[in-house]
Every structure is written in structure tokens, then in C-alpha cells.
Scaffold this active site. Structure first.
Site, PDB file in Angstrom:
ATOM      1  N   GLY A  29       0.823  -1.201   0.000  1.00  0.00           N
ATOM      2  CA  GLY A  29       0.000   0.000   0.000  1.00  0.00           C
ATOM      3  C   GLY A  29       0.852   1.243   0.000  1.00  0.00           C
ATOM      4  N   GLU A 105      -0.597 -10.419   3.719  1.00  0.00           N
ATOM      5  CA  GLU A 105      -0.330  -9.521   4.845  1.00  0.00           C
ATOM      6  C   GLU A 105      -0.625 -10.203   6.181  1.00  0.00           C
ATOM      7  OE1 GLU A 105      -1.078  -5.063   2.984  1.00  0.00           O
ATOM      8  OE2 GLU A 105      -2.784  -6.197   3.723  1.00  0.00           O
TER       9      GLU A 105
END
Length: 225
Positions: A29, A105
Site C-alpha cells: 500500500g 499480509e
């Protein structure tokens, strides 16, 4: 622009959790990308670290910066992971997955001694749920899972690419973005989703973050679980 400055400030502050010789989880991100770039500068200056990326995108960025990489096959214990979040509540419960990498993640976070979340001030909320909750599903079960999550009170949409095709994760699954509104019982919802056949993983990260660094302007607030 203000958000980018805050993201960079939080990412810069997170570097103090990384020590020479660490195995480091590399989040995914925009905020995590600021951290990876800063870490690349450290590696260039002789800092000895090995990174485990949480996505193809983060891997490519790390390689472009010549950050040495390893894998979970070679190393099952990670010293520290720095990652972003879409929402953070007062108990440091998170919504993640806006970038589509929630499965990797969460796997990396689960193998990490210290999960440090970096975020700008907009990500801090009193109750999770303003941001739609991403749920990764196998394509075979997509319609069934969508119906069942709708039955839990969410408006469910299939995440699409700009051209209209389904977004495909690094593990070749699809993502349902589930608009619940406020989620008063995040722990209970997490259990319901985890028990649902066809759900690969969901974006509720509960009991995983040890530290959250929130930037508002140039000021960093450090939160601990």
C-alpha cells in the site's frame, strides 16, 4: 498531498523499530511503500536486513531498491513487519485489504514478533466499518459467499479492475468489498467470516498490531495494544 506527508512521516518514524540484522516484513500500500523506500536507503548505507514482501508489488519495489529478500520457506520468524491499514480502532483492531494483499499480509503478520502499523490521521476511527471490509474468496464460491455475507447485513460488491474484469489477488482469488457500516462486534464478525466455507481470508486484523504510529501533520502519536 497532506495525507502523503503524514504517511511519509509515519513511515519514517517506524524505522526505529528496525535493527541491523532483522528479518523485516514489507507491507503493501501507499504508506508501506514510503517505508520500503526509506528502508532501501538504509540498506544502501550498509544496514543488514532481509525483507519478506507481502505482495508482488512490494517485492518489485524492494528489488528495485536492492533490498535483500528472503521467503517464509527460508525463514518462518520475522522480527518486525511495517504495514499500513485502512482503519484502526482504539483497541488497535484493523481493517486491511484495500490494496488487495490481505491474505499475504495476515500470513506475514502472524509470523511477526512485532507488527508496526503506519497510518495518516484519517485512518483512526472510533468504531470499525466506515471502510468496506475486504473478504478474499475463491471464485468458485463467490456467489454463495456473497449471499451469506449479505445475510449478515452487508452490501456486497465484487472488486473490479478499471476495465470491468474481476480484481485477481496474488493468490488468484477474488475480493468482495463488504459495506457493513459500523461493526459493533468485530471479533464476532471475524469468527463468522472465518467459519464460512469459500472464504480464504478477511480484512479484520484482531490482536495482531502491537504498535500503531499515526501521523497528524508532523506530529506522531504512538499507540500500543
Amino acid at each position: 498531498m497532506a495525507n502523503d506527508l503524514e504517511k511519509e512521516a509515519a513511515a519514517r518514524a517506524s524505522l526505529r523499530f528496525v535493527r541491523d540484522g532483522h528479518v523485516v516484513g514489507l507491507g503493501t500500500g501507499s504508506t508501506a511503500a514510503f517505508f520500503i523506500r526509506r528502508l532501501g536507503e538504509q540498506a544502501k548505507n550498509g544496514f543488514r536486513i532481509r525483507g519478506i514482501p507481502t505482495s508482488v508489488r512490494s517485492r518489485e519495489l524492494a528489488l528495485s531498491l536492492k533490498i535483500p529478500l528472503t521467503t517464509l520457506d527460508e525463514c518462518q520468524e520475522i522480527d518486525v513487519t511495517v504495514d499500513g491499514a485502512d482503519e484502526v480502532d482504539p483497541e488497535l483492531r484493523l481493517i486491511k485489504g484495500g490494496g488487495g494483499a490481505l491474505l499475504r499480509e495476515k500470513i506475514v503478520a502472524s509470523a511477526t514478533k512485532q507488527l508496526v502499523i503506519v497510518a495518516d490521521a484519517t485512518k483512526r476511527v472510533a468504531v470499525l466499518g466506515k471502510f468496506p471490509l475486504p473478504v478474499e474468496v475463491i471464485p468458485f464460491a463467490q456467489a454463495l459467499v456473497s449471499k451469506r455475507i449479505t445475510g449478515l447485513g452487508a452490501k456486497v460488491t465484487l472488486r473490479l479492475e478499471p476495465g470491468g474484469k474481476p480484481f485477481v489477488t496474488d493468490e488468484n482469488n477474488h475480493i468482495l468489498d463488504c459495506h457493513f457500516g459500523q461493526i459493533p462486534d468485530a471479533d464476532g464478525l471475524a469468527r463468522q467470516l472465518s467459519d464460512m466455507p469459500g472464504v480464504v481470508e478477511h480484512g479484520l486484523f484482531i490482536g495482531m498490531a502491537s504498535t500503531v504510529l499515526v501521523a497528524r501533520g508532523s506530529e506522531i502519536t504512538e499507540l500500543h495494544r
